[in-house]
Design an enzyme around this catalytic site. Structure first.
Site, PDB file in Angstrom:
ATOM      1  N   ASP A  64       0.837  -1.193   0.000  1.00 37.75           N
ATOM      2  CA  ASP A  64       0.000   0.000   0.000  1.00 37.75           C
ATOM      3  C   ASP A  64       0.876   1.249   0.000  1.00 37.75           C
ATOM      4  OD1 ASP A  64      -2.617   1.489   0.851  1.00 37.75           O
ATOM      5  OD2 ASP A  64      -1.150   2.030   2.370  1.00 37.75           O
ATOM      6  N   GLU A 135      -2.371  -5.157  -3.401  1.00 39.50           N
ATOM      7  CA  GLU A 135      -1.391  -4.393  -2.620  1.00 39.50           C
ATOM      8  C   GLU A 135      -0.281  -5.306  -2.096  1.00 39.50           C
ATOM      9  OE1 GLU A 135      -3.912  -0.581  -0.991  1.00 39.50           O
ATOM     10  OE2 GLU A 135      -3.770  -2.334   0.304  1.00 39.50           O
TER      11      GLU A 135
END
Lengths: 242, 242
Positions: A64, A135
């Site tokens: 992320d 992610e």
């Protein structure tokens, strides 16, 4: 081709997995265990090592952050005359859970992801399984290959072919209707209440509260009633992960 | 030493600025204009180019993202057996505005930063001038030198000497007392209200609302009353930038 790549692709017991991965990410992975981890959802995390689950959640945290940095740079350079507010909003649209879920779907993650189908519904609109795995994959690529490789991978393999940034630019995210739809789907009652101004408040300010099933979710304040609603809806969407 | 460095340090009209920067960041900057921009607060942004201010805000957006990625990796590797919740919380502590302001102060940013003192009070506790400039500096270093250089710079020049991660680990951020102090300073009245449960709610849930000067700020819900207060205080701190 390096011998290790030939071995991985044609001789190793993992060769089918390696080929599937290569088709997906466009390169032969180095450290396979990182990628296996990226596609392992917490619902089937087996090994518990000193309190840490053997799932993709830590990689998701790392990925992320790396994705955020790469997208920030892409936007910074693509829009040299736009301010930081615009850049922040554009980034939110690109890395929104909905967008990442869609990306994971397009990329065929469902073939690689490991999860427990008795507790998780991968096709549910609520599920963030695919976006989370996306992610985590970014985190795995980063640890395996470093920042510059990951940046090239994201730009050339993901953003350019799959994300139409200019369309996202003109798409205004309508948080109010997204929230209303969500409530309808889950049979929840939603209200947007206009709150009377307190003494001393400017007459021109509007305060809107979003109330779902009797519970106050968030408040939006603006000089424009529609904007106050939008703000309150946006905060609520964020809180609820809608 | 490369000729360009010798020129910059000893011959160029900018030599004093370059030396001051070198003392601060530990290396001779490449593209000086990036660093000047990083230390230019919006209060004195002069040139408006096609709607964009000539200030450090765009660099701050970029630097915030790069800093987030570097800190994420440092924590990921430093704590191999901690979960993503712990990593997220630790990162918030490290990159909190309070921590970055303090860093900017320690590093002597006040000597380099350009701002309008008639509208901005650099020593005010409310001011995020130094922390913002710190993030903008990270953005400048990134554009000037790339990711790996920036990572080394942040780890060796900033995190290792100035940030005691293990102390931050045991420091619990007390959002409630931070918020109460803030209200006292600004003579605002703050209440933590326990809201009666709605029909159908679990008896064991506590709902706390933070109300400042009569205005509802945020709500926290938890099975533990103290945690519900903490959550509501944390959300409020975030909303108000306290």
């Amino acid at each position: 081709m390096a011998i290790s790549k030939i071995y991985k692709l044609y001789l190793s017991p993992d060769r089918n997995y390696v080929k599937a991965l290569r088709n997906l990410i466009g390169f032969v992975p180095g450290n396979l265990s990182l990628y296996r981890m990226a596609f392992r959802h917490k619902s089937i995390a087996l090994g518990i090592k000193k309190g840490v689950k053997n799932s993709n959640e830590r990689l998701e945290f790392l990925g992320d952050a790396v994705l955020g940095a790469v997208v920030a740079e892409v936007l910074f350079k693509m829009y040299p005359y736009k301010d930081e507010g615009f850049l922040t909003e554009m980034r939110s649209k690109i890395v929104s859970r909905a967008n990442l879920n869609q990306l994971g779907k397009k990329l065929g993650f469902n073939k690689l992801i490991e999860f427990d189908p008795s507790t998780v519904n991968i096709s549910s609109k609520q599920s963030s399984l695919l976006g989370d795995a996306f992610e985590a994959l970014v985190g795995a690529v980063y640890l395996d290959k470093g920042y510059n490789f990951t940046k090239d991978f994201l730009i050339n393999r993901i953003l350019n072919p799959h994300v139409d940034i200019h369309t996202l630019e003109v798409t205004e995210t309508n948080f109010k209707s997204r929230l209303i739809e969500w409530c309808q789907r889950l049979s929840k009652e939603i209200q947007f209440n206009l709150i009377p101004n307190q003494e001393g408040d400017s007459d021109k300010l509007f305060t809107i509260q979003v109330v779902i099933d009797g519970e106050l979710m968030a408040t939006g304040v603006d000089y424009n009633k529609k904007n106050a609603e939008k703000l309150a809806a946006e905060k609520t969407c964020e809180m609820l992960g809608v």
